[in-house]
Design a protein around this motif. Structure first.
Motif, PDB file in Angstrom:
ATOM      1  N   GLN A  93     -58.708  16.688 -23.871  1.00 37.76           N
ATOM      2  CA  GLN A  93     -58.836  16.914 -22.260  1.00 37.76           C
ATOM      3  C   GLN A  93     -58.638  15.530 -21.494  1.00 37.76           C
ATOM      4  O   GLN A  93     -57.594  15.737 -20.711  1.00 37.76           O
ATOM      5  N   LYS A  96     -54.803  14.813 -22.212  1.00 29.65           N
ATOM      6  CA  LYS A  96     -54.034  15.889 -21.195  1.00 29.65           C
ATOM      7  C   LYS A  96     -54.060  15.135 -19.729  1.00 29.65           C
ATOM      8  O   LYS A  96     -52.847  15.026 -19.246  1.00 29.65           O
ATOM      9  N   GLN A  99     -51.907  11.713 -19.640  1.00 36.62           N
ATOM     10  CA  GLN A  99     -50.412  12.363 -19.629  1.00 36.62           C
ATOM     11  C   GLN A  99     -50.067  12.617 -18.050  1.00 36.62           C
ATOM     12  O   GLN A  99     -48.971  12.393 -17.705  1.00 36.62           O
ATOM     13  N   GLN A 100     -50.730  13.436 -17.596  1.00 29.91           N
ATOM     14  CA  GLN A 100     -50.577  13.879 -16.007  1.00 29.91           C
ATOM     15  C   GLN A 100     -50.757  12.780 -15.168  1.00 29.91           C
ATOM     16  O   GLN A 100     -49.690  12.889 -14.408  1.00 29.91           O
TER      17      GLN A 100
END
Length: 118
Positions: A93, A96, A99-100
């Motif tokens: 998580q 993720k 990366q965003q």
């Protein structure tokens, strides 16, 4: 190897290693006839894993929980697996989200680059 050599190999200070031993992250380290700590290859591998858990954001409390379970032997294999699986989910998580966030920064950098190029 002694604590100085162990500190050099692991990249941790002797102070940190003594603290880890005090809070039971390191299993009781064998000592020579003079009472000096003697670390082994297994200790090096364990400290490398502790460092990996820290680098991936596992709190010291979780690492200590894992260390206690580890010291209890094979009867705790399933518990250790669950603890690491939970941490892996947390890490996935986090990756993720990172990366965003990176994408958002790259978009903002592109916006600046576009304006500065004109």
């Amino acid at each position: 190897m002694n604590i100085g050599q162990f500190a050099e190999v692991t990249g941790l200070s002797a102070h940190t290693l003594r603290y880890y031993e005090k809070i039971d992250l390191l299993t009781p380290v064998s000592r020579d006839s003079s009472g000096h700590r003697q670390f082994s290859q297994k200790d090096i591998e364990w400290v490398a894993f502790i460092k990996r858990l820290k680098q991936t954001g596992m709190p010291l409390k979780g690492i200590k929980e894992y260390a206690v379970l580890r010291s209890e032997g094979d009867a705790t294999l399933a518990l250790r697996q669950r603890l690491l699986a939970s941490h892996a989910e947390f890490l996935a998580q986090k990756i993720k989200e990172d990366q965003q966030n990176l994408l958002a920064l790259e978009q903002k950098l592109a916006w600046y680059a576009e304006r500065l190029d004109h």
